[in-house]
Design an enzyme around this catalytic site. Structure first.
Site, PDB file in Angstrom:
ATOM      1  N   TRP A  81       0.217  -4.164  -0.014  1.00  0.00           N
ATOM      2  CA  TRP A  81       1.134  -4.483  -1.212  1.00  0.00           C
ATOM      3  C   TRP A  81       2.232  -3.459  -1.499  1.00  0.00           C
ATOM      4  O   TRP A  81       1.631  -2.395  -1.882  1.00  0.00           O
ATOM      5  CB  TRP A  81       0.389  -4.823  -2.397  1.00  0.00           C
ATOM      6  CG  TRP A  81       1.059  -5.493  -3.531  1.00  0.00           C
ATOM      7  CD1 TRP A  81       1.893  -6.352  -3.604  1.00  0.00           C
ATOM      8  CD2 TRP A  81       0.741  -5.157  -4.930  1.00  0.00           C
ATOM      9  NE1 TRP A  81       2.422  -6.748  -4.934  1.00  0.00           N
ATOM     10  CE2 TRP A  81       1.455  -5.706  -5.623  1.00  0.00           C
ATOM     11  CE3 TRP A  81      -0.205  -4.357  -5.729  1.00  0.00           C
ATOM     12  CZ2 TRP A  81       1.533  -5.629  -7.103  1.00  0.00           C
ATOM     13  CZ3 TRP A  81      -0.197  -4.200  -6.771  1.00  0.00           C
ATOM     14  CH2 TRP A  81       0.623  -5.018  -7.485  1.00  0.00           C
ATOM     15  N   ASP A  94      -9.214  -4.002  -3.988  1.00  0.00           N
ATOM     16  CA  ASP A  94      -8.061  -4.619  -4.768  1.00  0.00           C
ATOM     17  C   ASP A  94      -8.357  -6.046  -4.636  1.00  0.00           C
ATOM     18  O   ASP A  94      -8.380  -6.481  -3.382  1.00  0.00           O
ATOM     19  CB  ASP A  94      -6.647  -4.078  -4.348  1.00  0.00           C
ATOM     20  CG  ASP A  94      -5.428  -4.846  -5.191  1.00  0.00           C
ATOM     21  OD1 ASP A  94      -5.881  -5.719  -6.201  1.00  0.00           O
ATOM     22  OD2 ASP A  94      -4.510  -4.554  -4.944  1.00  0.00           O
ATOM     23  N   LYS A 105      -3.626 -14.949 -10.317  1.00  0.00           N
ATOM     24  CA  LYS A 105      -3.471 -16.031  -9.417  1.00  0.00           C
ATOM     25  C   LYS A 105      -4.388 -17.026  -9.603  1.00  0.00           C
ATOM     26  O   LYS A 105      -4.002 -18.426  -9.713  1.00  0.00           O
ATOM     27  CB  LYS A 105      -3.465 -15.540  -7.901  1.00  0.00           C
ATOM     28  CG  LYS A 105      -2.662 -14.216  -7.697  1.00  0.00           C
ATOM     29  CD  LYS A 105      -1.066 -14.438  -7.726  1.00  0.00           C
ATOM     30  CE  LYS A 105      -0.500 -13.262  -7.977  1.00  0.00           C
ATOM     31  NZ  LYS A 105      -0.150 -12.230  -7.118  1.00  0.00           N
TER      32      LYS A 105
HETATM   33  N1  PLP Z   1      -2.778  -6.457  -5.944  1.00  0.00           N
HETATM   34  C1  PLP Z   1      -2.261  -7.092  -4.949  1.00  0.00           C
HETATM   35  C2  PLP Z   1      -2.650  -7.005  -3.474  1.00  0.00           C
HETATM   36  C3  PLP Z   1      -1.128  -8.234  -5.168  1.00  0.00           C
HETATM   37  O1  PLP Z   1      -0.811  -9.210  -4.215  1.00  0.00           O
HETATM   38  C4  PLP Z   1      -0.891  -8.289  -6.821  1.00  0.00           C
HETATM   39  C5  PLP Z   1      -0.017  -9.121  -7.081  1.00  0.00           C
HETATM   40  O2  PLP Z   1       0.966  -9.570  -6.324  1.00  0.00           O
HETATM   41  C6  PLP Z   1      -1.610  -7.579  -7.473  1.00  0.00           C
HETATM   42  C7  PLP Z   1      -2.565  -6.392  -7.091  1.00  0.00           C
HETATM   43  C8  PLP Z   1      -1.264  -7.587  -9.029  1.00  0.00           C
HETATM   44  O3  PLP Z   1      -1.314  -8.940  -9.712  1.00  0.00           O
HETATM   45  P1  PLP Z   1      -0.788  -8.861 -11.310  1.00  0.00           P
HETATM   46  O4  PLP Z   1      -0.429  -7.454 -11.895  1.00  0.00           O
HETATM   47  O5  PLP Z   1       0.184  -9.723 -11.474  1.00  0.00           O
HETATM   48  O6  PLP Z   1      -2.318  -9.399 -12.016  1.00  0.00           O
END
Ligand code: PLP
Length: 394
Positions: free
Chosen positions: A127, A208, A243
């Site tokens: 990511w 993560d 999500k």
């Molecule tokens: N980690 C990964 C691998 C992700 O794909 C995302 C969101 O796209 C996140 C963390 C963080 O998500 P959020 O900050 O929207 O909860």
């Protein structure tokens, strides 16, 4: 003073979103942005979330600050969801954070505070925000091989070779499930080998987990995280509720620091609370409270789980349909990986030029590294995408 500021490179996904918006073609297809969409293109508020919010509105009589760690009931509920007793509760320090990103950011700060010289090993690719935050914090990043361009699966031998270089005090960042951006994941045997490697090198895993329930099921998707957390002396976990509860804008996440001794927890808990204090004091509460209400109420929880299963099965159905359609058009099995990948994303493994060709000719938007959001499809658009992929010679 502000004249010293330098322009930053534009975020490629946000730029893509804007180009999509400006595209007048009625049949354009957005497979870029990483949010779940149903067959009508809507990112719905989940039924259980609506119900919990209604009760909250009727019963909440104060919005006074929570604690620095957030509501302890949220930590308890999320630790149970992610770890399900794999580690004694007393060994886990945890704080609520603004989304999974907040947890990731705080996790990196925790590492930097404890070991400024630590290197953080990240999958290639990962990511993009992982790398962006690490660079921003001036931390050392080492990329390990992950995606196999030929099979579109995991290059496991390459990954293990690269990770063997990690030392005690380094951090290995792993995606708990539904790897973003590739969709390619380790199997259970491979996760066991990763645990052996962690024990051998002494490197600390950071997991993560942002898509629990989007891959093979709520329990299945947490299995690797539970295995790792219960096997190694120390582990960091960043969990997102964006999500799987569909509460993206509520900014709801949890950072956990797991150790094998409850004696360490007090110091870890105080340190995590300190980090929250420095960055934003009290974490957001609305989403966390809604999640807690859902997880602690049998009826709401059952409804949430049922809807999450619908979401998961919808993505699996689209995966099989796309793989079948591509097999029919290409007369080959080379797209079988699309049905094997898990989560919202699949990486096609093609060039930015071919991605651009599909955008220009067909109005199909995916990230230039060829990550496509499977949830952006529906039964009618799958054949359109399949034809564009074949026409582009992928
Ligand atoms: N980690 C990964 C691998 C992700 O794909 C995302 C969101 O796209 C996140 C963390 C963080 O998500 P959020 O900050 O929207 O909860």
């Amino acid at each position: 003073m502000f004249e010293t500021l330098k322009p930053r490179p534009a975020d490629s996904i946000l730029t893509l979103m804007q180009t999509f918006k400006d595209d007048p073609r009625p049949n354009k297809l957005d497979l870029g942005v990483g949010v779940y969409k149903d067959a009508t293109g809507l990112t719905p508020v989940m039924r259980a979330v609506k119900a919990a919010e209604k009760t909250l509105w009727e019963t909440q009589d104060t919005k006074v600050y929570t604690g620095l760690a957030g509501d302890p009931a949220f930590s308890d509920a999320m630790i149970a969801l992610v770890l399900d007793g794999a580690v004694p509760r007393d060994n886990v320090a945890a704080v609520a954070t603004p989304g999974g990103t907040g947890a990731v950011r705080q996790a990196f700060e925790l590492v930097r505070m404890a070991r400024p010289e630590a290197r953080v090993f990240v999958s290639d690719p990962t990511w993009p925000n992982h790398i962006s935050i690490l660079n921003y914090l001036n931390m050392d990043v080492v990329r390990y091989r992950y995606f196999d361009e030929d099979s579109r699966g995991v290059n496991f031998s390459g990954m293990m070779e690269d990770l063997a270089d990690a030392k005690a005090g380094d951090v290995i960042l792993l995606h708990g499930c539904c790897h973003n951006p590739t969709g390619a994941n380790l199997n259970a045997t491979e996760w066991k080998s990763v645990v052996d490697l962690l024990l051998k090198t002494g490197a600390v895993p950071m997991i993560d987990i942002a898509y629990q329930g989007f891959g093979d099921g709520l329990e299945e998707d947490a299995a690797a995280t539970r295995l790792v957390a219960s096997s190694v002396p120390e582990c960091i976990i960043a969990a997102s509720c964006s999500k799987n509860f569909g509460i993206y804008r509520e900014r709801t996440g949890l950072l956990m620091a797991v150790s094998q001794h409850s004696a360490a927890r007090k110091l870890h808990q105080e340190t995590l609370a300190f980090l929250n204090r420095q960055n934003y004091s009290f974490p957001p509460d609305h989403g966390a409270r809604v999640v807690t209400m859902i997880l602690n109420d049998d009826t709401l929880r059952a409804d949430w789980m049922a809807e999450l299963e619908e979401v998961r099965n919808n993505m699996l159905g689209l995966r099989s349909q796309l793989a079948r359609e591509l097999q029919r058009l290409s007369g080959s099995d080379r797209f079988g990986y699309i049905a094997q990948h898990r989560g919202m994303f699949s990486r096609l493994g093609t060039t930015p030029e071919k991605v651009e060709e599909m955008r220009a000719k067909n109005g199909i938007y995916m990230v230039s590294d060829s990550r496509m959001n499977i949830a952006g499809l529906n039964a009618e658009t799958v054949p359109v995408l399949a034809k564009a992929i074949i026409d582009a010679g992928i």
